[in-house]
Design a protein around this motif. Structure first.
Motif, PDB file in Angstrom:
ATOM      1  N   PRO A 177       0.832  -1.209   0.000  1.00  0.00           N
ATOM      2  CA  PRO A 177       0.000   0.000   0.000  1.00  0.00           C
ATOM      3  C   PRO A 177       0.865   1.257   0.000  1.00  0.00           C
ATOM      4  N   ILE A 178       0.488   2.225  -0.822  1.00  0.00           N
ATOM      5  CA  ILE A 178       1.290   3.430  -1.029  1.00  0.00           C
ATOM      6  C   ILE A 178       0.414   4.672  -0.940  1.00  0.00           C
ATOM      7  N   ASP A 179       0.919   5.695  -0.294  1.00  0.00           N
ATOM      8  CA  ASP A 179       0.299   7.021  -0.339  1.00  0.00           C
ATOM      9  C   ASP A 179       1.012   7.848  -1.399  1.00  0.00           C
ATOM     10  N   ILE A 180       0.304   8.757  -2.019  1.00  0.00           N
ATOM     11  CA  ILE A 180       0.908   9.649  -3.008  1.00  0.00           C
ATOM     12  C   ILE A 180       0.625  11.088  -2.629  1.00  0.00           C
ATOM     13  N   GLN A 181       1.623  11.935  -2.823  1.00  0.00           N
ATOM     14  CA  GLN A 181       1.465  13.373  -2.629  1.00  0.00           C
ATOM     15  C   GLN A 181       2.161  14.111  -3.767  1.00  0.00           C
ATOM     16  N   ILE A 182       1.529  15.173  -4.240  1.00  0.00           N
ATOM     17  CA  ILE A 182       2.144  16.072  -5.219  1.00  0.00           C
ATOM     18  C   ILE A 182       2.164  17.456  -4.590  1.00  0.00           C
ATOM     19  N   THR A 183       3.357  18.042  -4.487  1.00  0.00           N
ATOM     20  CA  THR A 183       3.518  19.335  -3.822  1.00  0.00           C
ATOM     21  C   THR A 183       4.158  20.347  -4.757  1.00  0.00           C
ATOM     22  N   CYS A 191       9.164  27.857  -7.324  1.00  0.00           N
ATOM     23  CA  CYS A 191       8.647  27.134  -8.487  1.00  0.00           C
ATOM     24  C   CYS A 191       9.383  25.821  -8.695  1.00  0.00           C
ATOM     25  N   TRP A 192       9.213  24.917  -7.751  1.00  0.00           N
ATOM     26  CA  TRP A 192       9.686  23.548  -7.911  1.00  0.00           C
ATOM     27  C   TRP A 192       8.613  22.607  -7.380  1.00  0.00           C
ATOM     28  N   ALA A 193       8.688  21.357  -7.760  1.00  0.00           N
ATOM     29  CA  ALA A 193       7.635  20.408  -7.443  1.00  0.00           C
ATOM     30  C   ALA A 193       8.229  19.080  -6.998  1.00  0.00           C
ATOM     31  N   ILE A 194       7.460  18.375  -6.165  1.00  0.00           N
ATOM     32  CA  ILE A 194       7.880  17.055  -5.691  1.00  0.00           C
ATOM     33  C   ILE A 194       6.707  16.087  -5.807  1.00  0.00           C
ATOM     34  N   VAL A 195       6.995  14.900  -6.317  1.00  0.00           N
ATOM     35  CA  VAL A 195       6.035  13.794  -6.329  1.00  0.00           C
ATOM     36  C   VAL A 195       6.564  12.747  -5.362  1.00  0.00           C
ATOM     37  N   ARG A 196       5.750  12.387  -4.348  1.00  0.00           N
ATOM     38  CA  ARG A 196       6.187  11.427  -3.331  1.00  0.00           C
ATOM     39  C   ARG A 196       5.268  10.211  -3.305  1.00  0.00           C
ATOM     40  N   PHE A 197       5.882   9.041  -3.191  1.00  0.00           N
ATOM     41  CA  PHE A 197       5.170   7.795  -2.953  1.00  0.00           C
ATOM     42  C   PHE A 197       5.741   7.215  -1.664  1.00  0.00           C
ATOM     43  N   ARG A 198       4.888   6.881  -0.696  1.00  0.00           N
ATOM     44  CA  ARG A 198       5.416   6.308   0.539  1.00  0.00           C
ATOM     45  C   ARG A 198       4.372   5.423   1.214  1.00  0.00           C
ATOM     46  N   GLU A 199       4.837   4.636   2.174  1.00  0.00           N
ATOM     47  CA  GLU A 199       3.934   3.771   2.916  1.00  0.00           C
ATOM     48  C   GLU A 199       3.055   4.624   3.824  1.00  0.00           C
ATOM     49  N   PRO A 200       1.778   4.260   3.958  1.00  0.00           N
ATOM     50  CA  PRO A 200       0.881   5.022   4.823  1.00  0.00           C
ATOM     51  C   PRO A 200       1.398   5.096   6.255  1.00  0.00           C
ATOM     52  N   GLY A 201       1.279   6.273   6.857  1.00  0.00           N
ATOM     53  CA  GLY A 201       1.654   6.444   8.254  1.00  0.00           C
ATOM     54  C   GLY A 201       3.127   6.689   8.493  1.00  0.00           C
ATOM     55  N   THR A 202       3.948   6.736   7.441  1.00  0.00           N
ATOM     56  CA  THR A 202       5.377   6.990   7.619  1.00  0.00           C
ATOM     57  C   THR A 202       5.679   8.460   7.389  1.00  0.00           C
ATOM     58  N   SER A 203       6.855   8.880   7.776  1.00  0.00           N
ATOM     59  CA  SER A 203       7.245  10.279   7.637  1.00  0.00           C
ATOM     60  C   SER A 203       7.671  10.564   6.207  1.00  0.00           C
ATOM     61  N   GLU A 204       7.855  11.848   5.894  1.00  0.00           N
ATOM     62  CA  GLU A 204       8.249  12.239   4.541  1.00  0.00           C
ATOM     63  C   GLU A 204       9.606  11.656   4.155  1.00  0.00           C
ATOM     64  N   LYS A 205      10.466  11.382   5.147  1.00  0.00           N
ATOM     65  CA  LYS A 205      11.793  10.862   4.841  1.00  0.00           C
ATOM     66  C   LYS A 205      11.767   9.360   4.555  1.00  0.00           C
ATOM     67  N   GLU A 206      10.704   8.685   4.937  1.00  0.00           N
ATOM     68  CA  GLU A 206      10.613   7.238   4.747  1.00  0.00           C
ATOM     69  C   GLU A 206       9.858   6.921   3.467  1.00  0.00           C
ATOM     70  N   HIS A 207      10.355   7.431   2.349  1.00  0.00           N
ATOM     71  CA  HIS A 207       9.646   7.293   1.092  1.00  0.00           C
ATOM     72  C   HIS A 207      10.133   6.094   0.291  1.00  0.00           C
ATOM     73  N   ILE A 208       9.251   5.590  -0.550  1.00  0.00           N
ATOM     74  CA  ILE A 208       9.613   4.529  -1.494  1.00  0.00           C
ATOM     75  C   ILE A 208      10.164   5.169  -2.765  1.00  0.00           C
ATOM     76  N   SER A 261       3.704  26.349   0.057  1.00  0.00           N
ATOM     77  CA  SER A 261       3.605  25.060  -0.635  1.00  0.00           C
ATOM     78  C   SER A 261       2.149  24.651  -0.707  1.00  0.00           C
ATOM     79  N   PHE A 262       1.819  23.886  -1.762  1.00  0.00           N
ATOM     80  CA  PHE A 262       0.455  23.444  -2.026  1.00  0.00           C
ATOM     81  C   PHE A 262       0.497  21.946  -2.315  1.00  0.00           C
TER      82      PHE A 262
END
Length: 232
Positions: free
Chosen positions: A138-144, A150-167, A187-188
């Motif tokens: 299971p993966i959470d996704i965030q787009i910031t 003017c920069w962007a980040i796409v993150r995929f990570r396990e639910p309930g983990t911190s931003e540093k614990e990304h897949i 940030s948005f």
């Protein structure tokens, strides 16, 4: 396929902006030749995943209605930054070219969700999802989006983990920064809810509330129980 109005109905409530604001951004993109156009009635424009991604970007990060095209210009063409890359298995952006842009990545994620290449972990495919799977994980996704840098980040990570614990994390930036005199950083962020709501609209699937889903699951359990009693 979704009409422009279909996307307004999804984007406005999820981003907390007015329907009129989203429509104004969309009309600005049309005038600038930055989204698919068509006629009226049956020949009206059918929105693509890139159209949906573009409209979401400008609705998230534009300072005013006069900034629509400049906001898209600032974010859409951002190149991927390889040093931020940590590739996850079966990622919807894994197959993109090395020189792909942020808009390419956003559209690829919407395509994967629309085409059921991303499976919802806890809800039917026509629901607004909270997380999805890379395989069985299971993966959470965030787009910031970040301003004024003017920069962007796409993150995929396990639910309930911190931003540093990304897949997987993909960054998109030109490496240029605003004048140091600007002290306010903004940030948005959107997550699975917006991604899957857009994907459902692009595929003409019905959006359902969490209560509607619970009611359907309850009815399904009752039917299964009744069938089991009749067969015994």
């Amino acid at each position: 396929m979704a009409s422009p109005g279909d996307l307004y109905e999804v984007i406005a409530p999820l981003l907390g902006v007015s329907h009129a604001t989203v429509r104004a951004h969309d009309l600005a993109l049309v005038r600038a030749g930055l989204r698919t156009t068509g006629g009226r009635g049956r020949s009206a424009a059918k929105m693509t995943s890139r159209d949906a991604a573009s409209l979401t970007i400008v609705s998230m990060a534009s300072d005013s209605l006069s900034d629509t095209t400049s906001t898209l210009d600032s974010f859409a063409a951002l190149p991927t930054v390889k040093r931020w890359e940590l590739v996850g298995k079966n990622s919807p952006i894994e197959a993109l070219a090395d020189n792909h842009t942020f808009l390419d990545a956003f559209a690829a994620i919407l395509d994967a969700a629309r085409d059921n290449q991303i499976d919802l972990a806890e809800h039917p495919k026509d629901a607004i999802g909270l997380r999805y799977y890379f395989g069985k994980q299971p993966i959470d996704i965030q787009i910031t989006l970040h301003r004024p840098d003017c920069w962007a980040i796409v993150r995929f990570r396990e639910p309930g983990t911190s931003e540093k614990e990304h897949i997987e994390t993909r960054g998109y930036s030109t490496g240029k920064f605003p004048p140091q005199s600007i002290n306010l950083k903004r940030s948005f962020t959107i997550d699975d809810r917006t991604i899957f709501a857009l994907a459902c609209r692009l595929d003409d699937r019905e959006l359902k509330t969490q209560q509607e889903l619970r009611d359907e699951m309850k009815k399904a359990r009752i039917r299964v129980g009744s069938d089991a009693r009749r067969s015994s």
